[in-house]
Design a protein around this motif. Structure first.
Motif, mmCIF file in Angstrom:
data_model
loop_
_atom_site.group_PDB
_atom_site.id
_atom_site.type_symbol
_atom_site.label_atom_id
_atom_site.label_comp_id
_atom_site.label_asym_id
_atom_site.label_seq_id
_atom_site.Cartn_x
_atom_site.Cartn_y
_atom_site.Cartn_z
ATOM 1 N N UNK A 13 0.702 -1.500 -0.041
ATOM 2 C CA UNK A 13 0.158 -0.060 0.295
ATOM 3 C C UNK A 13 0.900 1.666 -0.124
ATOM 4 N N UNK A 14 1.547 1.102 1.139
ATOM 5 C CA UNK A 14 2.948 2.254 0.770
ATOM 6 C C UNK A 14 3.678 2.375 -0.486
ATOM 7 N N UNK A 15 3.952 1.410 -1.096
ATOM 8 C CA UNK A 15 4.546 1.944 -2.524
ATOM 9 C C UNK A 15 3.844 2.405 -3.422
ATOM 10 N N UNK A 16 2.271 1.538 -3.758
ATOM 11 C CA UNK A 16 1.015 2.386 -4.042
ATOM 12 C C UNK A 16 1.354 3.489 -4.307
ATOM 13 N N UNK A 17 0.781 4.247 -2.315
ATOM 14 C CA UNK A 17 1.007 5.545 -2.284
ATOM 15 C C UNK A 17 2.160 5.946 -3.105
ATOM 16 N N UNK A 23 3.991 10.668 -9.374
ATOM 17 C CA UNK A 23 3.654 11.202 -10.808
ATOM 18 C C UNK A 23 2.677 11.614 -10.828
ATOM 19 N N UNK A 24 2.358 12.019 -10.097
ATOM 20 C CA UNK A 24 1.376 13.579 -10.011
ATOM 21 C C UNK A 24 0.207 13.256 -10.078
ATOM 22 N N UNK A 25 -0.969 12.601 -9.273
ATOM 23 C CA UNK A 25 -2.215 12.782 -9.833
ATOM 24 C C UNK A 25 -2.901 13.969 -10.578
ATOM 25 N N UNK A 26 -3.188 13.728 -11.481
ATOM 26 C CA UNK A 26 -4.416 14.365 -12.579
ATOM 27 C C UNK A 26 -5.595 15.178 -11.757
ATOM 28 N N UNK A 27 -5.940 16.298 -11.566
ATOM 29 C CA UNK A 27 -7.150 16.388 -11.131
ATOM 30 C C UNK A 27 -8.249 16.889 -12.408
#
Length: 53
Positions: A13-17, A23-27
């Motif tokens: 979970x920590x690695x995925x987060x 990668x900069x989540x797109x809002x």
């Protein structure tokens, strides 16, 4: 044994987060509009047939 599984799940979970935030989540700012029929939409018209009787 459950402790090892919980630790592994926490690491995943920590690695995925971390990958998500690196990668900069797109809002997405989507503008919601009411659905309307478009003139370009194909219209299905009933076809007369012998079965319709």
């Amino acid at each position: 044994m459950k402790e090892i599984a919980a630790l592994g799940a926490g690491m995943v979970i920590a690695a995925v987060a971390a990958a998500w935030f690196m990668t900069g989540p797109v809002v997405v700012n989507a503008e919601l509009k009411p659905l309307q029929a478009s003139a370009n939409m194909p219209v299905f018209k009933p076809v007369p047939s012998e079965l319709a009787r």
